[in-house]
Design a protein around this motif. Structure first.
Motif, mmCIF file in Angstrom:
data_model
loop_
_atom_site.group_PDB
_atom_site.id
_atom_site.type_symbol
_atom_site.label_atom_id
_atom_site.label_comp_id
_atom_site.label_asym_id
_atom_site.label_seq_id
_atom_site.Cartn_x
_atom_site.Cartn_y
_atom_site.Cartn_z
ATOM 1 N N ASP A 142 0.852 -1.193 0.000
ATOM 2 C CA ASP A 142 0.000 0.000 0.000
ATOM 3 C C ASP A 142 0.886 1.241 0.000
ATOM 4 O O ASP A 142 1.594 1.501 0.976
ATOM 5 C CB ASP A 142 -0.891 -0.003 1.249
ATOM 6 N N SER A 145 0.425 3.556 3.058
ATOM 7 C CA SER A 145 0.407 2.965 4.395
ATOM 8 C C SER A 145 1.080 3.887 5.414
ATOM 9 O O SER A 145 2.112 4.513 5.124
ATOM 10 C CB SER A 145 1.116 1.614 4.381
ATOM 11 N N LYS A 146 0.511 3.961 6.603
ATOM 12 C CA LYS A 146 1.108 4.752 7.686
ATOM 13 C C LYS A 146 2.073 3.909 8.512
ATOM 14 O O LYS A 146 2.706 4.405 9.439
ATOM 15 C CB LYS A 146 0.006 5.303 8.599
ATOM 16 N N GLU A 147 2.170 2.629 8.177
ATOM 17 C CA GLU A 147 3.057 1.718 8.879
ATOM 18 C C GLU A 147 4.188 1.270 7.947
ATOM 19 O O GLU A 147 4.010 1.154 6.735
ATOM 20 C CB GLU A 147 2.285 0.474 9.354
ATOM 21 N N ILE A 149 6.597 -1.326 6.096
ATOM 22 C CA ILE A 149 6.306 -2.640 5.523
ATOM 23 C C ILE A 149 7.608 -3.283 5.046
ATOM 24 O O ILE A 149 8.410 -2.650 4.359
ATOM 25 C CB ILE A 149 5.339 -2.521 4.324
#
Length: 294
Positions: A142, A145-147, A149
């Motif tokens: 993604d 994404s805020k995270e 990966i």
């Protein structure tokens, strides 16, 4: 505006004018892709810097930007003082295109921060097979994404590892967009990553470094303080929606011209020697500004 900055702008304009005359003398001014490749080579090899060009920006310069001492449309002047990232190189090239009579602007983008590595399991892997594997692996990440990966994908002949890190709010990248003088078409070039771009739609660009493909997301409106009244960054979005790119043709031209660019090294050295005093003055004026404003 501080007197030091006024001096910097005047010299920056002079150097841009000199570079446009230089490119006209080299007879590359009639092709935006030739201009891009020669400019890229000159920039990264320090022919446009006082000393050694460094791909990055020191905190002292960033502080001047935050205090609106360096406006977005004079950011290219920082290159002459030895530093630069996309906003600097793209601004410089924008002024060069304008000086050569091109209709051009910048596009501001969100560019996902993905580090992609690959490991070959077979010596028979083709570039197309490798590209397909990398593109497939990227499709599983993604881009918003805020995270963080960490993704590993195993294929028959290739192992792909992707590390994604969340970035600041968009835009976080900028590229040049320039219209052909003779045809109803545009070129999109990425100075920071040495890529050629293509339009997917009004919100997405596809770019390539001749091996791998990358997707960037267009920011349709930006609000930056500018030095010149005529600067209109919305114009880049207009050009994007008005004209098409020719991706395969541009990739071929980029490949050919980047191979040719080093052949003119003696001319680039002469250009730097002629303008070295101007580069040095800009570097000194920036140092004065840093001491004065902090």
């Amino acid at each position: 505006m501080p007197e030091e900055m006024k001096t910097i702008v005047k010299i920056y304009e002079d150097v841009v004018c000199e570079l446009c005359q230089f490119y006209t003398k080299l007879e590359i001014d009639d092709d935006p892709m030739k201009v891009f490749e020669v400019f890229w080579y000159m920039c990264v090899n320090s022919y446009l810097s006082s000393g050694q060009f460094f791909n990055g920006i020191p905190e002292s310069i960033i502080n001047l930007e935050k205090k609106n001492i360096i406006f977005m449309d004079i950011e290219g002047s920082v290159i002459l003082a030895d530093y630069g990232v996309c906003r600097n190189t793209t601004d410089f090239l924008s002024h060069v295109y304008a000086g050569l009579g091109y209709d051009s602007s910048q596009l501001f983008l969100y560019s996902p921060n993905m580090e992609t590595r690959y490991y070959l399991k077979s010596t028979s892997v083709t570039i197309e097979e490798l590209r397909r594997c990398v593109d497939d692996a990227k499709s599983n990440v993604d881009p918003y994404s805020k995270e963080s990966i960490h993704l590993v994908r195993e294929y028959d002949k290739v192992k792909v590892v992707i590390n994604y890190r969340p970035t600041e709010e968009p835009p976080n990248h900028t590229v040049n967009i320039v219209k052909s003088k003779r045809e109803k078409r545009i070129y999109i070039v990425d100075m920071q990553h040495h890529r050629v771009g293509s339009v997917i739609d009004e919100t997405m660009l596809l770019s390539s470094d001749l091996i791998f493909n990358y997707t960037d997301y267009v920011i349709s409106r930006v609000n930056y303080d500018t030095y010149y009244d005529k600067t209109d960054y919305d114009w880049g979005f207009f050009l994007l929606n008005e004209y098409d790119t020719r991706f395969k043709q541009d990739l071929l031209a980029s490949s050919l011209y980047r191979d040719d660019a080093p052949k003119l090294a003696s001319e680039y050295r002469a250009f730097k020697l002629k303008n070295k005093e101007k580069y040095d003055t800009i570097k000194n004026e920036y140092q004065k500004l840093i001491k004065k404003i902090g």
